[in-house]
Design a protein around this motif. Structure first.
Motif, PDB file in Angstrom:
ATOM      1  N   ARG A  53      24.971   1.485  25.207  1.00 43.24           N
ATOM      2  CA  ARG A  53      24.191   0.280  24.916  1.00 43.24           C
ATOM      3  C   ARG A  53      23.387   0.440  23.627  1.00 43.24           C
ATOM      4  NH1 ARG A  53      22.352  -0.829  31.222  1.00 43.24           N
ATOM      5  NH2 ARG A  53      24.245  -1.986  31.805  1.00 43.24           N
ATOM      6  N   CYS A  54      22.881   1.633  23.399  1.00 47.00           N
ATOM      7  CA  CYS A  54      22.147   1.884  22.161  1.00 47.00           C
ATOM      8  C   CYS A  54      23.057   1.726  20.949  1.00 47.00           C
ATOM      9  CB  CYS A  54      21.533   3.282  22.186  1.00 47.00           C
ATOM     10  SG  CYS A  54      20.531   3.660  20.729  1.00 47.00           S
ATOM     11  N   GLY A  79      24.956  -6.900  22.337  1.00 46.16           N
ATOM     12  CA  GLY A  79      24.086  -6.051  23.143  1.00 46.16           C
ATOM     13  C   GLY A  79      22.691  -6.571  23.343  1.00 46.16           C
ATOM     14  N   MET A  80      22.412  -7.808  22.893  1.00 49.56           N
ATOM     15  CA  MET A  80      21.044  -8.313  22.991  1.00 49.56           C
ATOM     16  C   MET A  80      21.014  -9.610  23.788  1.00 49.56           C
ATOM     17  SD  MET A  80      19.045  -6.056  21.675  1.00 49.56           S
ATOM     18  CE  MET A  80      17.518  -6.965  21.584  1.00 49.56           C
ATOM     19  N   SER A 114      24.143  -5.298  15.941  1.00 50.75           N
ATOM     20  CA  SER A 114      23.074  -6.283  15.795  1.00 50.75           C
ATOM     21  C   SER A 114      21.982  -5.870  14.818  1.00 50.75           C
ATOM     22  CB  SER A 114      22.449  -6.570  17.167  1.00 50.75           C
ATOM     23  OG  SER A 114      23.345  -7.258  18.001  1.00 50.75           O
ATOM     24  N   ARG A 173      20.038  -9.631  30.660  1.00 46.96           N
ATOM     25  CA  ARG A 173      21.290  -9.991  29.984  1.00 46.96           C
ATOM     26  C   ARG A 173      21.981 -11.141  30.704  1.00 46.96           C
ATOM     27  NH1 ARG A 173      24.103  -6.790  26.537  1.00 46.96           N
ATOM     28  NH2 ARG A 173      25.115  -8.779  26.078  1.00 46.96           N
ATOM     29  N   GLU A 205      25.759  -0.003  20.773  1.00 47.43           N
ATOM     30  CA  GLU A 205      26.166  -1.402  20.645  1.00 47.43           C
ATOM     31  C   GLU A 205      25.164  -2.182  19.793  1.00 47.43           C
ATOM     32  OE1 GLU A 205      27.613  -5.128  23.465  1.00 47.43           O
ATOM     33  OE2 GLU A 205      26.365  -3.549  24.341  1.00 47.43           O
ATOM     34  N   VAL A 206      23.882  -1.977  20.038  1.00 47.62           N
ATOM     35  CA  VAL A 206      22.861  -2.657  19.248  1.00 47.62           C
ATOM     36  C   VAL A 206      22.785  -2.067  17.845  1.00 47.62           C
ATOM     37  CG1 VAL A 206      20.398  -3.180  19.074  1.00 47.62           C
ATOM     38  CG2 VAL A 206      21.541  -3.245  21.306  1.00 47.62           C
ATOM     39  N   MET A 229      16.669  -0.235  21.314  1.00 51.40           N
ATOM     40  CA  MET A 229      17.390   1.002  20.981  1.00 51.40           C
ATOM     41  C   MET A 229      16.592   2.213  21.451  1.00 51.40           C
ATOM     42  SD  MET A 229      18.776   0.023  17.140  1.00 51.40           S
ATOM     43  CE  MET A 229      18.910   1.745  16.634  1.00 51.40           C
ATOM     44  N   PHE A 265      15.309  -5.233  18.374  1.00 48.26           N
ATOM     45  CA  PHE A 265      16.423  -4.303  18.189  1.00 48.26           C
ATOM     46  C   PHE A 265      15.922  -2.863  18.228  1.00 48.26           C
ATOM     47  CE2 PHE A 265      18.271  -7.840  15.384  1.00 48.26           C
ATOM     48  CZ  PHE A 265      18.977  -8.396  16.445  1.00 48.26           C
ATOM     49  N   THR A 294      17.290 -12.961  17.934  1.00 47.97           N
ATOM     50  CA  THR A 294      16.520 -11.861  18.504  1.00 47.97           C
ATOM     51  C   THR A 294      15.650 -11.282  17.405  1.00 47.97           C
ATOM     52  OG1 THR A 294      18.308 -11.340  20.035  1.00 47.97           O
ATOM     53  CG2 THR A 294      16.622  -9.656  19.710  1.00 47.97           C
TER      54      THR A 294
END
Length: 539
Positions: free
Chosen positions: A66-67, A20-21, A74, A11, A69-70, A48, A44, A39
């Protein structure tokens, strides 16, 4: 700890952007890390799932954050709202999803951004189907003591054996991630004691829990456990207050993103969906903007959250809330247009520049919607400023006017003179121009100069993928020119040899000429094609 370090490093180097990516429009590339880098849809799903596994193994709430967030920001725009089509690349800043080649700014050539149900994005079509099932599979997890943990949040129902083996069903109702209230209703044949664990997301400062009408102590920890006897009809209400916040991406030109709870917000851009490939059962689409997009945000540096007004749109959360017209919430903000911020000639959004940015345009009210609802969006915004540190946005320099006898559709003629010097002749991480699949033929590439000038040298860095492909340095080459007045192409009188070496520039000098156009003619080696990594013209 090792996984966390690896994540942080990736990151930090390639992902200083919201959502998140990180920039991985095939490979992660140094210098290609801004919010217009895409991405891959596969990425993704895979990240995840990696977060889900790390959550299961470590018990660290950070991986669930974080999971989500994606998953909520995204992943949804990688698919059409009806989930029948997808595109290869999704970007934090993406103002057009068309079929045009975006290389070398995007690593792969060809169509990477239109939505298609068909075979052009082969790997993603297999992986994309696992994104939401894997996510649903990890909403609930078993815990020590024969308990259950609500690890991530979404409307769901879980049935499991808990405590002494009694079967319990928990029905979870919520509009999360659009709302922070989550209600759990318990069903069971008889009362049973077991621990129920709830995750408190990292963005939530203080959570509130109510069990059967009785308020519990406010929770500031990341996990909270309620180990008690549960009975049929019990109800638990979890409230996760969501606050507006901003993040300044200092390592990415000090752009700014806007957040509320687990959601990141994007500029709402009008979308025109244009169907193509009409002769097949499921439609493929390009998406074009119908409203302005080149805004910078006006933010009060002393109280950034006060610069935004949250409201509900009146639309109820439905089966597919991840589309602009279905967004149940929005933010109102103030911004100014930045007229110099324009699209590249290939349709890709212009690179974001350093903030704060000076703009003489009028202040406008703009609408932000959840990032996951927007297929076209600006998510990493320039910040508008008028102080001594404010900068004037620089217009895109004119692109060299190039033409060629042929260009491989997945390569780019612009890559031949984009100013990017490769590491070697087989550098696959930068753009290239090739005559592929022409082999053993006579070919040419031409440069129409912005204005006629005197020139006396050319430098060419040949593309040669020996060992992996069928492009080689040419058998021979020459330089020709045309003056402003026109007339036939004339070969220059070279004063040094025409080099055909790999892994470096081959410079030829010649008697100075006044040229309006310059052309390289090549004879390709028998059975091989060829190409150019970079071309320079000197005085």
């Amino acid at each position: 700890a090792a996984a966390a370090r690896n994540y942080d490093e990736v990151r930090a180097r390639y992902g200083q952007v919201p959502g998140g990516m990180y920039g991985a429009d095939e490979n992660c590339r140094e210098g290609f890390d801004g919010p217009r880098q895409g991405t891959e849809t596969c990425s993704f799903v895979e990240i995840m799932h990696s977060h889900e596994i790390l959550l299961r193994v470590s018990g660290d709430c950070l991986w669930a954050d974080r999971c989500e967030e994606v998953a909520f920001n995204s992943f949804p725009p990688s698919l059409t709202p009806d989930l029948k089509g997808l595109h290869y690349l999704t970007c934090p800043n993406q103002i057009q999803c068309d079929r045009a080649n975006k290389a070398p700014m995007i690593e792969n050539g060809g169509d990477m951004m239109s939505y298609s149900p068909y075979e052009q994005y082969r790997c993603c079509q297999h992986n994309v189907a696992f994104g939401w099932p894997y996510f649903a599979e990890h909403l609930w997890m078993a815990t020590p003591g024969n308990g259950l943990a609500a690890a991530m949040y979404a409307p769901s129902k879980v049935t499991a054996k808990v405590g002494d083996g009694t079967t319990v069903t928990i029905d979870e109702k919520t509009d999360y991630p659009f709302d922070g209230v989550i209600e759990f209703t318990f069903s069971m044949a008889r009362s049973v004691r077991f621990p129920l664990t709830l995750r408190i997301p990292g963005w939530c400062k203080l959570a509130y829990v109510n069990i059967n009408g009785s308020a519990q102590e406010p929770v500031s920890s990341r996990w909270v456990v309620y180990d008690r006897k549960w009975s049929d009809g019990d109800k638990l209400r979890l409230e996760l207050p969501m606050e507006i916040s901003t993040q300044v991406w200092t390592k990415n030109r000090s752009s700014v993103s806007v957040h509320r709870g687990p959601l990141t917000y994007s500029l709402k851009i009008g979308e025109k969906w244009q169907e193509y490939d009409n002769g097949r059962p499921w439609a493929a689409y390009e998406v074009f903007p119908t409203t302005p997009w080149n805004y910078g945000l006006i933010i009060d540096s002393r109280d950034p959250a006060a610069s935004f007004e949250f409201s509900r749109t009146g639309v109820r959360v439905g089966q597919q809330p991840f589309r602009p017209e279905a967004a149940p919430i929005m933010l109102k903000a103030k911004g100014k247009r930045i007229p110099e911020w324009q699209q590249e000639s290939n349709g890709l959004i212009g690179e974001i520049q350093e903030s704060p940015v000076r703009s003489d345009q009028p202040v406008e009210a703009i609408t932000l919607i959840p990032m996951g609802c927007a297929r076209l969006r600006i998510t990493a915004f320039p910040r508008i400023g008028d102080g001594p540190d404010a900068k004037t946005w620089q217009k895109l320099p004119p692109k060299p006017a190039l033409a060629a006898s042929h260009c491989n559709p997945v390569d780019s003629i612009q890559a031949a003179a984009d100013g990017v010097v490769p590491k070697n002749s087989a550098d696959l991480f930068v753009g290239r121009f090739t005559w592929w699949p022409h082999r053993g033929t006579s070919e040419w590439i031409e440069w129409a100069l912005n204005e006629p000038r005197t020139i006396g040298s050319c430098e060419v860095y040949w593309f040669d993928d020996s060992g992996v492909g069928s492009c080689r340095v040419p058998k021979s080459w020459t330089v020709e020119y045309r003056p402003k007045a026109g007339g036939p192409w004339t070969a220059v009188k070279n004063t040094s040899p025409y080099g055909v070496e790999k892994d470096g520039f081959n410079k030829v000098t010649f008697e100075p000429v006044d040229a309006a156009r310059v052309r390289i003619r090549v004879e390709l080696q028998p059975e091989f094609s060829g190409g150019i990594m970079e071309w320079r013209i000197g005085e």
